[in-house]
Design a protein around this motif. Structure first.
Motif, short mmCIF file in Angstrom:
data_model
loop_
_atom_site.label_atom_id
_atom_site.label_comp_id
_atom_site.label_asym_id
_atom_site.label_seq_id
_atom_site.Cartn_x
_atom_site.Cartn_y
_atom_site.Cartn_z
N ASP A 29 46.20 47.46 37.14
CA ASP A 29 45.62 47.31 38.48
C ASP A 29 45.13 45.87 38.65
O ASP A 29 44.13 45.47 38.07
N THR A 30 45.84 45.09 39.44
CA THR A 30 45.47 43.68 39.65
C THR A 30 44.88 43.44 41.04
O THR A 30 44.74 42.30 41.47
N SER A 31 44.52 44.51 41.73
CA SER A 31 44.06 44.38 43.12
C SER A 31 42.75 43.61 43.24
O SER A 31 42.47 43.02 44.29
N ASP A 32 41.93 43.60 42.18
CA ASP A 32 40.66 42.88 42.25
C ASP A 32 40.69 41.59 41.44
O ASP A 32 39.65 40.98 41.18
N ILE B 31 41.07 37.69 40.60
CA ILE B 31 40.69 36.49 41.34
C ILE B 31 41.49 35.31 40.79
O ILE B 31 41.55 35.10 39.58
N LYS C 192 39.48 38.77 36.10
CA LYS C 192 39.34 40.16 36.54
C LYS C 192 37.94 40.65 36.16
O LYS C 192 37.54 40.54 35.00
N ASN D 174 39.25 49.01 37.68
CA ASN D 174 38.86 48.37 38.92
C ASN D 174 37.36 48.55 39.17
O ASN D 174 36.87 49.67 39.27
N LYS D 175 36.65 47.43 39.28
CA LYS D 175 35.19 47.51 39.42
C LYS D 175 34.76 48.14 40.74
O LYS D 175 33.69 48.75 40.83
N SER D 176 35.58 48.03 41.78
CA SER D 176 35.22 48.61 43.07
C SER D 176 35.14 50.14 43.00
O SER D 176 34.51 50.78 43.84
N LYS D 177 35.80 50.72 41.99
CA LYS D 177 35.79 52.17 41.84
C LYS D 177 34.71 52.66 40.88
O LYS D 177 34.58 53.86 40.65
#
Length: 234
Positions: free
Chosen positions: A9-12, A14, A25, A85-88
């Motif tokens: 998961d590379t969505s977050d 930078i 990440k 993913n930290k947002s999760k």
């Protein structure tokens, strides 16, 4: 033990240094504690594997990329865990914190506590206090103030030149290493012990190199000294 993790998961991620396709990440780490029941029957034990499987099922569809026991006592088991993913992270913690699980062979429910973990890294207050209170140090001199970072477990291939990669040589380049960290400001000097052909002939306490490990040809450690304190803080 392999120090590298596959990132799905590379969505977050930078952007860090585009010429080398390097990205940062955020770490999504949490601590999980499971309160254990009183062992009334001698010889009865708790299966860590069963507890871990219960925790994994509770966090679905999210998955742990790391889940390991960090401390075990008669009262509780503490786990260190990471997700991609930290947002999760808040939703994963919500699925675990204050919930209960039931293990086979036990009538009591086991209570779970979960919280985001602090990253084990010195704070700005800690390093400022250390250098301020240290004797025989002059904060006006390089090396006697907070200006140097030490990084390990960096993949050699990420910092090797294209020419070296073509030759099958993944020795990290000090030039590339410097260029990468100059995104934070002017660098005074860098040091990669692995890239120094004479370093392994020196005594350990002088060389800055660690003892043998199976990853020594895949990863390296390096030191970066910045000219200004503000660059170090970044």
């Amino acid at each position: 033990m392999n120090v590298f993790q596959i990132c799905n998961d590379t969505s977050d991620a930078i952007e860090f240094f585009p010429p080398q396709s390097l990205y940062l990440k955020p770490i999504a780490r949490l601590n999980i504690s499971v309160q254990l029941p009183q062992m009334k029957l001698p010889g009865k034990t708790i299966s860590n594997w069963e507890v871990m499987e219960k925790l994994k099922n509770m966090t679905k569809p999210e998955e742990f990329i790391v889940l390991k026991v960090s401390k075990s006592t008669l009262e509780f088991i503490r786990f260190e865990a990471e997700i991609e993913n930290k947002s999760k992270l808040p939703s994963v913690i919500a699925r675990l914190d204050t919930r209960t699980i039931k293990l086979s062979g036990f009538s009591e429910l086991l209570k779970i506590r979960a919280a985001e973990a602090k990253i084990p890294y010195p704070t700005r207050h800690a390093w400022n206090s250390y250098f301020r209170d240290a004797r025989n140090m002059n904060e006006m001199k390089p090396g006697e103030r907070p200006d140097t970072i030490h990084i390990n477990n960096l993949p050699c291939r990420w910092f090797a030149t294209k020419q070296d990669k073509t030759k099958g040589n993944d020795i990290p380049s000090e030039y590339l290493f410097r260029k990468v960290f100059e995104v934070f400001g002017e660098v005074r000097c860098v040091d990669i012990p692995l890239a120094d052909p004479y370093r392994n002939k020196m005594k350990t306490h002088l060389s800055g190199m660690k003892t043998f490990s199976f990853e020594k040809d895949l990863s390296f450690e390096g030191y970066v000294q910045f000219k200004e304190y503000i660059c170090f803080v970044k």
